[in-house]
Scaffold this active site. Sequence first.
Site, short mmCIF file in Angstrom:
data_model
loop_
_atom_site.label_atom_id
_atom_site.label_comp_id
_atom_site.label_asym_id
_atom_site.label_seq_id
_atom_site.Cartn_x
_atom_site.Cartn_y
_atom_site.Cartn_z
N HIS A 167 -10.11 -30.12 31.46
CA HIS A 167 -11.38 -30.76 30.81
C HIS A 167 -12.02 -30.05 29.72
CE1 HIS A 167 -11.38 -34.36 33.47
NE2 HIS A 167 -11.17 -33.54 34.43
N THR B 100 -16.12 -38.92 25.95
CA THR B 100 -16.06 -40.20 26.30
C THR B 100 -17.08 -41.05 25.73
OG1 THR B 100 -17.29 -39.36 28.43
CG2 THR B 100 -14.76 -39.81 28.45
N LYS C 81 -25.59 -36.62 24.40
CA LYS C 81 -24.36 -35.92 25.14
C LYS C 81 -25.15 -34.51 25.67
CE LYS C 81 -22.29 -36.21 21.10
NZ LYS C 81 -20.74 -36.28 21.27
N ARG C 82 -24.64 -33.82 26.42
CA ARG C 82 -25.27 -32.51 27.05
C ARG C 82 -25.30 -31.97 25.74
NH1 ARG C 82 -25.34 -31.03 32.55
NH2 ARG C 82 -25.85 -29.04 31.62
N LYS D 260 -21.07 -28.93 20.45
CA LYS D 260 -21.14 -30.32 19.84
C LYS D 260 -22.10 -30.46 18.74
CE LYS D 260 -21.01 -31.50 25.17
NZ LYS D 260 -20.01 -32.47 25.19
N LYS E 181 -17.63 -45.33 24.44
CA LYS E 181 -18.57 -46.09 25.07
C LYS E 181 -19.22 -46.58 23.62
CE LYS E 181 -18.98 -43.48 29.17
NZ LYS E 181 -19.44 -42.20 29.77
C1 LIG Z 1 -17.69 -23.79 35.58
C2 LIG Z 1 -18.87 -24.42 34.85
C3 LIG Z 1 -18.13 -25.83 34.36
C4 LIG Z 1 -18.45 -27.10 34.82
C5 LIG Z 1 -17.99 -28.47 34.31
C6 LIG Z 1 -16.85 -28.33 33.39
C7 LIG Z 1 -16.72 -29.43 32.92
C8 LIG Z 1 -15.18 -29.29 32.58
C9 LIG Z 1 -17.23 -29.48 31.60
C10 LIG Z 1 -16.94 -31.08 31.23
O1 LIG Z 1 -17.68 -31.98 31.73
N1 LIG Z 1 -16.03 -31.23 30.23
C11 LIG Z 1 -15.86 -32.60 29.46
O2 LIG Z 1 -15.20 -33.54 30.19
C12 LIG Z 1 -14.86 -34.73 29.65
C13 LIG Z 1 -14.10 -35.42 30.65
O3 LIG Z 1 -12.71 -35.19 30.38
C14 LIG Z 1 -14.45 -34.59 28.18
O4 LIG Z 1 -14.48 -36.08 27.48
C15 LIG Z 1 -15.34 -33.72 27.28
O5 LIG Z 1 -14.80 -33.58 26.17
C16 LIG Z 1 -15.41 -32.42 28.24
O6 LIG Z 1 -16.44 -31.65 27.52
C17 LIG Z 1 -16.84 -27.06 32.82
C18 LIG Z 1 -17.37 -25.69 33.38
#
Ligand SMILES: CCc1ccc([C@H](C)CC(=O)N[C@@H]2O[C@H](CO)[C@@H](O)[C@H](O)[C@H]2O)cc1
Length: 809
Positions: A362, A653, A545-546, A551, A657
């Site tokens: 992701h 995503t 968004k975060r 971003k 929406k």
């Molecule tokens: C290790 C810490 C950590 C925690 C969560 C993440 C996630 C992968 C971050 C995340 O939420 N990524 C998002 O995933 C969405 C669903 O696929 C995508 O639509 C977003 O672009 C992406 O940033 C990375 C690293």
Amino acid sequence: RQGIGLRKLGKTADEFQQDLLSNLYYRRGTTVESASARDAYETLSLTVRDRLAERRARTAAAHYASNPRWVYYLSAEYLLGAQLEQNLLYSGTGNLAAEAVKALGFSLEDLEDLDVEPGLGNGGLGRLAACLVDSLATRDIPAVGYGIRYDLGIFRQIITENGQTELPDDWAFQGNPWEFPAPDDRQTVGFYGHTEPVPGSPDRKVWVPGEIVLGEPSHMLVPGYGTDTVNIVRLWSAKASEASFDLSRFSAGQYAEAVQEAVRAENISKVLYPDDSTELGRELRLKQQYFLVSCSLRDIIRRFRLRNEDWSEFADKTVIQLNDTHPTIAIPELMRLLVDEYELDWSKAWEITRKTFAYTCHTLLPEALETWPVRLIEKLLPRHLEIIYVINMLFLREVGAQFPGDQDRIRRMSIIQEEPERRVRMAHLAVVGTEAVNGVAELHSKLLRETVLDDFADLWPAKFQNVTNGISPRRFIRIANPRLSDLITEGLGDDSWLRDLEKLAGLESLIGDASFRDRWQSIKRANKVALAAGDPDSLTDVMIKRFHEYKRQQLKLLHVVTLYQRIHANPAGDWVPRTVLFAGKAAPAYHAAKDLIQLIATVGATIAADPVASPYLKVVFPSNYNVTLAEKIIPAADLSEQISLAGKEASGTGNMKLALNGAVTIGTLDGANIEIRARVGEDNFFLFGLDAYEAAQARINGYQPRAFYEHDAELRAAIDALGSGAFGDVGHRVASSLLGWDEYLTLADYRAYLDAQAQVEEAWRDRDRWIRMSILNTAHSGFFSSDRTVADYAARIWRVAPVPVPHED
Ligand SMILES: CCc1ccc([C@H](C)CC(=O)N[C@@H]2O[C@H](CO)[C@@H](O)[C@H](O)[C@H]2O)cc1
């Protein structure tokens, strides 16, 4: 046990009322006279839950009978959202409930406000997991979502002029009527300790853990929409084993020590890690990951052995999707169980393991790709490290055979990073130990093959796939935007579009109807009035968004400051009134992101207090952005900000929406923006900026942000304003980081962005043109349903078929 008849739950208003009252008396233990809003909420929830549980019973029977191939979704995060409204819709009891609670003196709205939102996730990844399990049930695919039941979810955010402060989110402190604890399905999980050889079998070892904790599951029902399937999400919480309470210490008055063991155990599922892009390498996080994996694999094997004896059928009956690298330790864990506990030989076990797992990546951010120190895995999971070493040895032998003498490739591809510290590369382990690897949007999957995982794509090209993300149309338009949903249903003739979203294309034929366009516009305005964020006739410009520098909330801020300065330069100008809405959380340790939040809040307050600018420009920043707030903001948005540096946002995503709810996107060629633009049409999307390859090239060519500052007066004025001290140190820090390294080429894209915003205002002034663009965005968003996403996974990765659950009137 078959055939023990279950009294059917009534469908009439009276029968529903009766069930509600009996739940109030017998399960809530109170009366109509003394029932509080909380009593009414809990009772209604139980009454609705019963109707889903009845369908769940029939689903479980159908699944047991058909002994199907199961999809197991392993995710460290689930952002399920509030449950009551969803379950009222999926059980078809909305009207019955509204009537029934009125008799108790409450309105459904009152009770929906008491609904808990289990904030068991950070952002995109967690919400995608929730949309996918919703669509798995809607598509009648036997599936279980496995996760962790964190006591404390994502922190509650308070925003003041000093920026973000975080408060613990004890989401279930008043209880959660939507879950079923299942203590009898407890699992035992080991940590630490050592391994001992098994005489006569070199592959096998005995692991002697140094610490044991219990994993207690509780599940939440995941109903399908417009079908009888009800799947579950099973969430594990850590409990201390009985033996852990040290009575002798207690009776010696050492109370804290006595419960120390228990506290240590329960800490494992205490709190969600609030980081969504930077791995911190905390031991407790790895314990959480192994805890999730160990409990879930044992539960999966328990279900398999209920109906199957032969291990060689395991991979035929089971596909396990790894939601990013977070549950990747599942690969050596399944090997340990098959080799050490079920005594399969290594190659057989490996063949089963590789066929069972699939991995979704992701992110593209190097700092988000997890690597664990070898010494930590050695301490916490000694047997797993041994297994990882063997997996790596056999893998590198395969690489060596394919690319003889290419030592550098061996070093690059090894699951073990040697320098500067020996670490296990979880993404490499995930690719080696799975049947399929996918990105979450076409560009992302392409960049994965060309950059981060290029060596693996060379070795196993067929393993790499793309499955573009999707969203649940039930939650993100039917529940979030009932006004627009009703208009669409009326326009299309029925609501079958909610199970077949591509039907929205039919709206295009209504675009010529002026009254349809008027109603479309008035619904958007009514949603804006309901949100009450700003002037409902202003252009509502939304960035939700975060917070992360890739971003580029900082680019949106530069635009706001430039608008502010332009208005001051020409107060009498014919300005387009604009409400800029920011929302989102920053990881508590991510200071640059928290600076952005504070600076935006301060700039917003300055503009609000400014008599010249405030009539035309307003910045609002509601705190504690979550799924429930998203459902309120998205229907009210006109303009959707998707302005990440191209090549950084895996998919997004929120973009889907917002487009589905008729917002027009201003964005870069990044993630799923590209696919949204391709489907809604280039005329209905405001594009700007460098593409992913130009951005990478700019960095290689020695990008100088200061050059853009010197050559663009408006940019210079905006940055100088931020760094002027008027907005304190935080303004200075943000300005100097943009003039210094500007990691995400904010200054390089500034002018193109401002030009695109000028096109936005020109289009906005032509109300009819804007409404047509809005309708066409909705009409062509059908592809972005998570039902389509699940259909793609089912066809190309999971290779599963629906199992219909017989409908019973
Ligand atoms: C290790 C810490 C950590 C925690 C969560 C993440 C996630 C992968 C971050 C995340 O939420 N990524 C998002 O995933 C969405 C669903 O696929 C995508 O639509 C977003 O672009 C992406 O940033 C990375 C690293």
